[in-house]
Design a protein around this motif. Structure first.
Motif, PDB file in Angstrom:
ATOM      1  N   THR A  51      40.009  45.616  35.447  1.00 34.66           N
ATOM      2  CA  THR A  51      40.123  46.108  36.824  1.00 34.66           C
ATOM      3  C   THR A  51      40.581  45.044  37.805  1.00 34.66           C
ATOM      4  O   THR A  51      41.006  45.373  38.910  1.00 34.66           O
ATOM      5  CB  THR A  51      38.776  46.673  37.307  1.00 34.66           C
ATOM      6  N   THR A  52      40.491  43.763  37.414  1.00 38.69           N
ATOM      7  CA  THR A  52      40.864  42.686  38.336  1.00 38.69           C
ATOM      8  C   THR A  52      41.703  41.640  37.619  1.00 38.69           C
ATOM      9  O   THR A  52      41.608  41.473  36.396  1.00 38.69           O
ATOM     10  CB  THR A  52      39.618  41.990  38.926  1.00 38.69           C
ATOM     11  N   ASP A  67      36.575  42.878  34.000  1.00 38.65           N
ATOM     12  CA  ASP A  67      36.241  44.299  34.028  1.00 38.65           C
ATOM     13  C   ASP A  67      35.062  44.591  34.941  1.00 38.65           C
ATOM     14  O   ASP A  67      34.466  45.674  34.865  1.00 38.65           O
ATOM     15  CB  ASP A  67      35.932  44.803  32.616  1.00 38.65           C
ATOM     16  N   GLY A  68      34.717  43.657  35.816  1.00 38.23           N
ATOM     17  CA  GLY A  68      33.574  43.823  36.696  1.00 38.23           C
ATOM     18  C   GLY A  68      32.310  43.197  36.157  1.00 38.23           C
ATOM     19  O   GLY A  68      31.348  42.982  36.899  1.00 38.23           O
ATOM     20  N   ARG A  69      32.293  42.877  34.878  1.00 36.20           N
ATOM     21  CA  ARG A  69      31.134  42.230  34.262  1.00 36.20           C
ATOM     22  C   ARG A  69      31.500  40.906  33.616  1.00 36.20           C
ATOM     23  O   ARG A  69      30.756  39.936  33.685  1.00 36.20           O
ATOM     24  CB  ARG A  69      30.519  43.151  33.199  1.00 36.20           C
TER      25      ARG A  69
END
Length: 396
Positions: free
Chosen positions: A124-125, A138-140
């Motif tokens: 996602t980033t 991925d946010g984690r």
């Protein structure tokens, strides 16, 4: 050790990851789905796509999974010829058709032990900066590497972050694909079995023989296109619509649709990038990020060049970074990748959009103009080489 993260385990990502690993890179291949799997359809490998794959992995056994593609010509719905078959002309590898399950199996087998596959990782980033190694998350979890390859398709979040000017838009078409397994193929004449293309008023139907070995089932692969938005109905209802729309078309179009089951049907929304990204490479610290495949140049499928260009991308990237160490030389190689690939893909996209206008033709005058133009454009949707295929050769 040189490190790379390849985002997306489709055809483009698998090809790029395998090529980098064979050049000595340590690769992490990320896939958002829970497993790496092929769509139950097929793909035409034009001469440039075959050259690219063979240069990426000379020992890949591509000939063993591909079937020769006959020139079936181009017809009107009533069966009259627009372009009669001429047989193969030109140099280079012959066009071939391959089942995607066979292609994926071969690409996965060629990854080697330098590739780590992580599924269920939805990037996602992306992080870039003058003094920072490129990274994705991925946010984690955040993964950094010397090189990040964005092979994550037309909706690539990496492209959206680095080239926000490039937006995925509808092309004005809906498409359907299916493979009829060999045991269900209707009885066809040799001419019908050779496949071919038929152009109607806003509609198009193309079929390809797959050969006996494809995915262990053989069969026929077909693609139908209609002007308009994607259909919201179930596959069974969409198949019934296709049978109605193409009911009056020449044989074997109706026979092939009748032999198709709803579970065979793969509906597609045809989209493209407008405009193309301003660049395909972005430096960051000792390396950077590159866009590859549909993340860089998604286009309508009318010339069948999307996957072939993705394999070209992977071949060029491998050639430029194979012997390069992280640092200024790698940044320079990433810039060279962008300079080489963007003009090439821009030219092919331009010709694909011209073909879109041909397929969209409606009305008596527009159809007459289209039929006349075909004799001059000779788009080579089926059969003979065009300069799009013949002009590209793998880099040294």
């Amino acid at each position: 050790m040189r490190t790379a993260v390849v985002v997306g385990a489709g055809m483009a990502g698998l090809a790029a990851a395998g090529a980098l690993s064979r050049a000595g890179w340590q690769v992490v291949l990320l896939e958002r789905r829970e497993r790496v799997a092929a769509s139950p359809t097929a793909l035409v490998l034009w001469a440039n796509g075959r050259r690219a794959l063979e240069s990426l992995d000379p020992d890949g056994g591509w000939a063993g999974i591909a079937s020769p593609l006959p020139d079936g010509g181009v017809r009107r719905p009533d069966g009259q010829w627009l372009i009669a078959p001429r047989g193969r002309v030109g140099a280079g590898p012959a066009p071939a058709v391959v089942h995607l399950e066979d292609l994926y199996d071969t690409l996965v087998a060629g990854l080697g032990d330098r590739v780590e596959i992580r599924t269920g990782f939805d990037v996602t980033t992306v992080r870039v900066g003058r003094r920072l190694k490129p990274a994705v998350g991925d946010g984690r979890t955040v993964l950094e590497a010397d090189l990040v390859v964005a092979a994550d398709g037309i909706d690539s979040p990496i492209r959206r972050a680095l080239a926000p000017e490039s937006v995925a838009v509808r092309s004005g078409f809906a498409a359907w694909q299916a493979v009829i397994p060999g045991y269900r193929v209707p009885r066809l004449t040799p001419e019908q079995a050779a496949g071919g293309e038929t152009l109607g008023a806003g509609y198009r139907f193309v079929s390809f023989p797959l050969g006996e070995r494809a995915a262990g089932k053989g069969g026929i692969y077909w693609v139908a296109t209609a002007a308009g938005a994607p259909r919201p109905e179930s596959p069974a209802t969409q198949l019934a619509l296709l049978r109605r729309w193409f009911a009056s078309w020449h044989a074997p179009v109706g026979d092939l649709l009748a032999a198709t089951h709803a579970e065979d049907l793969v509906p597609q929304e045809v989209r493209e990038l407008r405009p193309l990204p301003r660049a395909y490479g972005f430096g960051s610290g000792p390396g950077g990020v590159v866009l590859l495949g549909d993340a860089a140049h998604a286009m309508p499928h009318h010339l069948g060049q999307g996957a072939c260009l993705a394999f070209e991308d992977a071949a060029m990237l491998r050639a430029l970074v194979a012997d390069v160490a992280p640092g200024p030389d790698l940044v320079t190689a990433i810039e060279a990748y962008s300079r080489d690939r963007r003009p090439r893909t821009t030219s092919v996209v331009r010709q694909t959009r011209r073909m879109s206008a041909v397929v969209q033709a409606r009305g008596r005058l527009a159809l007459r103009a289209r039929d006349a133009a075909l004799n001059h454009m000779r788009p080579r949707i089926i059969g003979n080489h065009s300069h799009i295929q013949a002009d590209w050769v793998p880099p040294e």
